[in-house]
Scaffold this motif. Structure first.
Motif, PDB file in Angstrom:
ATOM      1  N   ALA A   1       0.671  -1.084  -0.129  1.00  8.76           N
ATOM      2  CA  ALA A   1      -0.092  -0.100   0.146  1.00  8.76           C
ATOM      3  C   ALA A   1       0.899   1.243  -0.058  1.00  8.76           C
ATOM      4  O   ALA A   1       0.176   2.549   0.087  1.00  8.76           O
ATOM      5  CB  ALA A   1      -0.986   0.024   1.322  1.00  8.76           C
TER       6      ALA A   1
ATOM      7  N   PRO B   1      -0.947   6.687   7.120  1.00  7.43           N
ATOM      8  CA  PRO B   1      -2.176   6.290   6.144  1.00  7.43           C
ATOM      9  C   PRO B   1      -1.750   5.184   5.318  1.00  7.43           C
ATOM     10  O   PRO B   1      -2.740   4.228   5.372  1.00  7.43           O
ATOM     11  CB  PRO B   1      -2.375   7.831   5.549  1.00  7.43           C
ATOM     12  CG  PRO B   1      -1.815   8.905   6.357  1.00  7.43           C
ATOM     13  CD  PRO B   1      -0.561   8.361   6.904  1.00  7.43           C
ATOM     14  N   GLN B   2      -0.673   5.101   4.881  1.00  7.84           N
ATOM     15  CA  GLN B   2      -0.142   3.964   3.903  1.00  7.84           C
ATOM     16  C   GLN B   2      -0.367   2.778   4.559  1.00  7.84           C
ATOM     17  O   GLN B   2      -0.967   1.609   4.208  1.00  7.84           O
ATOM     18  CB  GLN B   2       1.042   4.102   3.355  1.00  7.84           C
ATOM     19  CG  GLN B   2       1.051   5.324   2.131  1.00  7.84           C
ATOM     20  CD  GLN B   2       1.038   6.785   2.954  1.00  7.84           C
ATOM     21  OE1 GLN B   2       1.407   6.879   4.123  1.00  7.84           O
ATOM     22  NE2 GLN B   2       1.391   7.712   2.246  1.00  7.84           N
TER      23      GLN B   2
ATOM     24  N   LYS C   1      -2.032   1.978   7.407  1.00  9.80           N
ATOM     25  CA  LYS C   1      -3.215   1.885   7.485  1.00  9.80           C
ATOM     26  C   LYS C   1      -4.011   1.143   6.348  1.00  9.80           C
ATOM     27  O   LYS C   1      -4.925   0.019   6.685  1.00  9.80           O
ATOM     28  CB  LYS C   1      -4.180   3.044   8.097  1.00  9.80           C
ATOM     29  CG  LYS C   1      -5.517   2.792   8.649  1.00  9.80           C
ATOM     30  CD  LYS C   1      -6.087   4.140   8.870  1.00  9.80           C
ATOM     31  CE  LYS C   1      -7.676   3.946   8.908  1.00  9.80           C
ATOM     32  NZ  LYS C   1      -8.214   2.700   9.796  1.00  9.80           N
ATOM     33  N   GLN C   2      -3.820   1.675   5.313  1.00  7.69           N
ATOM     34  CA  GLN C   2      -4.691   1.087   3.964  1.00  7.69           C
ATOM     35  C   GLN C   2      -4.066  -0.549   3.911  1.00  7.69           C
ATOM     36  O   GLN C   2      -4.872  -1.242   3.645  1.00  7.69           O
ATOM     37  CB  GLN C   2      -4.051   1.733   2.904  1.00  7.69           C
ATOM     38  CG  GLN C   2      -4.947   3.217   2.904  1.00  7.69           C
ATOM     39  CD  GLN C   2      -4.570   3.822   1.580  1.00  7.69           C
ATOM     40  OE1 GLN C   2      -3.332   4.355   1.332  1.00  7.69           O
ATOM     41  NE2 GLN C   2      -5.473   4.109   0.644  1.00  7.69           N
ATOM     42  N   GLY C   3      -2.800  -0.629   4.295  1.00  4.91           N
ATOM     43  CA  GLY C   3      -2.373  -2.118   4.190  1.00  4.91           C
ATOM     44  C   GLY C   3      -3.173  -3.076   4.984  1.00  4.91           C
ATOM     45  O   GLY C   3      -3.251  -4.112   4.889  1.00  4.91           O
TER      46      GLY C   3
ATOM     47  N   ASP D   1      -5.746  -2.580   7.045  1.00  2.00           N
ATOM     48  CA  ASP D   1      -7.154  -2.382   6.559  1.00  2.00           C
ATOM     49  C   ASP D   1      -7.555  -3.261   5.503  1.00  2.00           C
ATOM     50  O   ASP D   1      -8.650  -3.980   5.336  1.00  2.00           O
ATOM     51  CB  ASP D   1      -7.548  -1.140   6.436  1.00  2.00           C
ATOM     52  CG  ASP D   1      -8.050  -0.244   7.816  1.00  2.00           C
ATOM     53  OD1 ASP D   1      -7.723  -0.853   8.688  1.00  2.00           O
ATOM     54  OD2 ASP D   1      -7.998   0.966   7.591  1.00  2.00           O
ATOM     55  N   PHE D   2      -6.727  -3.887   4.464  1.00  2.00           N
ATOM     56  CA  PHE D   2      -6.951  -4.874   3.662  1.00  2.00           C
ATOM     57  C   PHE D   2      -7.182  -5.923   4.076  1.00  2.00           C
ATOM     58  O   PHE D   2      -8.005  -6.664   3.910  1.00  2.00           O
ATOM     59  CB  PHE D   2      -5.897  -4.506   2.622  1.00  2.00           C
ATOM     60  CG  PHE D   2      -5.708  -6.040   1.484  1.00  2.00           C
ATOM     61  CD1 PHE D   2      -6.611  -6.011   0.655  1.00  2.00           C
ATOM     62  CD2 PHE D   2      -4.811  -6.768   1.746  1.00  2.00           C
ATOM     63  CE1 PHE D   2      -6.802  -7.370  -0.144  1.00  2.00           C
ATOM     64  CE2 PHE D   2      -4.699  -8.081   1.108  1.00  2.00           C
ATOM     65  CZ  PHE D   2      -5.905  -8.148  -0.018  1.00  2.00           C
TER      66      PHE D   2
ATOM     67  N   ASN E   1     -10.492  -5.773   6.902  1.00  3.62           N
ATOM     68  CA  ASN E   1     -11.780  -5.845   6.352  1.00  3.62           C
ATOM     69  C   ASN E   1     -11.891  -7.251   5.384  1.00  3.62           C
ATOM     70  O   ASN E   1     -12.979  -7.403   5.252  1.00  3.62           O
ATOM     71  CB  ASN E   1     -11.775  -4.814   5.234  1.00  3.62           C
ATOM     72  CG  ASN E   1     -11.709  -3.270   6.008  1.00  3.62           C
ATOM     73  OD1 ASN E   1     -12.098  -3.306   7.190  1.00  3.62           O
ATOM     74  ND2 ASN E   1     -11.300  -2.226   5.307  1.00  3.62           N
TER      75      ASN E   1
ATOM     76  N   LEU F   1      -2.215  -2.327  -3.524  1.00  2.00           N
ATOM     77  CA  LEU F   1      -3.295  -1.425  -3.550  1.00  2.00           C
ATOM     78  C   LEU F   1      -3.659  -0.745  -4.801  1.00  2.00           C
ATOM     79  O   LEU F   1      -4.783  -0.694  -5.582  1.00  2.00           O
ATOM     80  CB  LEU F   1      -2.973  -0.244  -2.703  1.00  2.00           C
ATOM     81  CG  LEU F   1      -4.261   0.953  -2.334  1.00  2.00           C
ATOM     82  CD1 LEU F   1      -5.358   0.523  -1.954  1.00  2.00           C
ATOM     83  CD2 LEU F   1      -3.735   1.901  -1.665  1.00  2.00           C
ATOM     84  N   ASN F   2      -2.509  -0.145  -5.768  1.00  2.00           N
ATOM     85  CA  ASN F   2      -2.636   0.312  -7.055  1.00  2.00           C
ATOM     86  C   ASN F   2      -1.931  -0.438  -7.970  1.00  2.00           C
ATOM     87  O   ASN F   2      -1.801   0.230  -9.284  1.00  2.00           O
ATOM     88  CB  ASN F   2      -2.323   1.876  -6.846  1.00  2.00           C
ATOM     89  CG  ASN F   2      -2.922   2.783  -5.902  1.00  2.00           C
ATOM     90  OD1 ASN F   2      -4.129   2.745  -5.855  1.00  2.00           O
ATOM     91  ND2 ASN F   2      -2.294   3.563  -4.677  1.00  2.00           N
TER      92      ASN F   2
ATOM     93  N   SER G   1      -7.471  -0.602  13.867  1.00  2.00           N
ATOM     94  CA  SER G   1      -6.028  -0.390  12.970  1.00  2.00           C
ATOM     95  C   SER G   1      -5.433   0.680  13.670  1.00  2.00           C
ATOM     96  O   SER G   1      -4.269   0.573  13.506  1.00  2.00           O
ATOM     97  CB  SER G   1      -6.508  -0.380  11.547  1.00  2.00           C
ATOM     98  OG  SER G   1      -6.939  -1.355  11.090  1.00  2.00           O
TER      99      SER G   1
END
Length: 423
Positions: free
Chosen positions: A211, A227-228, A230-232, A234-235, A238, A299-300, A406
């Motif tokens: 992420a 934030p990055q 957290k995105q990882g 959260d993947f 979630n 992520l991208n 998270s």
């Protein structure tokens, strides 16, 4: 010719060539590595051999060295339990272990505590090995562990299920992977290794890096409360909440996840290269000839796998260190690494093997693996690595099981790592 005879023939020349004499190999080279003296029987302390090939390699050595026999001491399958037993052996200054099969993240801890002997750097042609693999064996610019097996996570996918669903290419992003899963009926989407052990550190680190985040930055400073990151995280969080990751995966280690994939229960899963040969063996596996591998999604775009692997070190308290050094040279030689790849699908550390046409034909994933290795990110290189990985596991597991958010997990982890890691 039996399978063992083929292996023995392919490595016998190297085993003999690595024999040397005491005078040749006990001087420690010119980099102040110290004397590595003594010849005679040795042991190889290693985790459980899931490949089934390690004993064959040892047998080939023993055929050529009747007075310097090597014996495997098999430690538990779990990486944390392996480390614990090696640490206990070192703390008691026991000579029970000669050569240690170390996870790449243990080098700093074992070297700093003087549990392993410095290796003569000038007796290894390190230019032939993958740079990232070589670096994992170094501490303060000295070589303490020779690169033997490397690793990077790959995305294994059930090609048969995807073909039937009209999916023609593996996903490059997490969103694409979820979309693909929605098209497949009767199978669970994705799994990795999420039990609270070293595998969770690996999977968490991969998610964060994929992420765009880091656990520690290039200077060695913890920087995981972002934030990055957290995105990882959260993947994964979630994924458990919405069912993309099956609930039972919270107890998966490498072998549990492999068995689930081989039953045909999973569309995708993250795994090391060693599983490729095992899953293609006729027997219990239902995915023989029906799966393929790809780079991990992110992520991208393509994700960033965690660098794994194992290096070979000599216990500071071992007898017969000259024999141990020759044994390490034998195991890390081109012929032995080639034989091990052919019979186990474990990733070699010698760069030339990835570009070998014959090997690429036998193992179509080699190009994918090489690309993943070049993109792989190391785990924190810390003297107190045992405490560092425990902190990562605690925080990630708390988030995955809903015991912590998270945000709170990452804040707690940042604070804990700040206490443990000194850049």
């Amino acid at each position: 010719m039996t399978r063992f005879a083929v292996i023995a023939a392919s490595v016998a020349v190297v085993a003999a060539a690595c024999g040397g004499s005491k005078d040749d190999n006990s001087k420690g080279g010119s980099n102040n590595a110290g004397a590595l003296d003594g010849r005679g029987p040795i042991t190889l302390a290693t985790g459980k051999d899931t490949s089934g090939n390690m004993q064959n390699l040892v047998n080939a050595w023993n055929q050529q060295h009747p007075k310097e026999q090597a014996r495997i001491i098999e430690l538990p399958e779990d990486a944390d339990a392996q480390r614990q037993q090696m640490v206990q052996n070192a703390q008691t200054k026991s000579n029970a272990y000669s050569v240690l099969n170390l996870d790449v993240v243990w080098t700093a801890e074992f070297a700093a505590n003087q549990w392993i002997a410095q290796l003569p750097k000038d007796q290894f042609d390190l230019s032939k090995y993958l740079p990232a693999a070589t670096k994992t064996g170094e501490y303060r610019n000295n070589l303490y562990a020779a690169p033997w097996k490397t690793d990077a996570g790959l995305l294994y996918y059930n090609k048969d299920l995807l073909d039937k669903a009209g999916v023609t290419a593996p996903p490059k992003t997490w969103a694409e992977m979820q979309q693909d899963c929605a098209k497949v009926k009767g199978a669970k989407c994705y799994a990795g290794q999420f039990e609270k052990y070293e595998g969770l550190t690996v999977n968490f680190s991969e998610a964060v890096a994929s992420a765009g985040g880091v656990v520690v930055d290039d200077s060695g400073k913890p920087n995981v409360n972002t934030p990055q990151a957290k995105q990882g995280l959260d993947f994964l969080v979630n994924g458990f909440k919405n069912g993309m990751i099956p609930k039972e995966a919270i107890s998966y280690k490498e072998e549990e996840s492999r068995r689930a994939f081989e039953k045909g229960d999973l569309v995708f899963y993250r795994q090391w290269p060693y599983a490729y040969a095992l899953s293609n063996k006729k027997g219990d596996s239902k995915v023989v000839g029906k799966f393929a591998v790809a780079p991990l999604p992110g992520l991208n775009g393509p994700g960033a796998p965690t660098l794994g692997g194992h290096n070979l070190a000599i216990s500071k308290f071992a007898q017969n260190k000259a024999t141990a050094l020759d044994f390490i040279k034998y195991l890390t030689s081109e012929q032995t690494e080639r034989a091990n790849l052919i019979n186990s699908s474990e990733a070699p550390t010698l760069a030339s093997l990835y570009d070998d046409a014959e090997l690429q034909k036998k193992f179509p994933y080699l190009s994918t693996l090489k690309a993943s290795l070049l993109n792989a990110k190391p785990r924190p290189q810390a003297v107190r690595y045992g405490d560092v990985t425990a902190a990562i596991q605690e925080a990630a597991y708390a988030a995955l099981t809903g015991k912590s958010t998270s945000d709170q997990a990452l804040a707690d982890l940042q604070n804990k790592l700040g206490q443990l890691i000194t850049p």
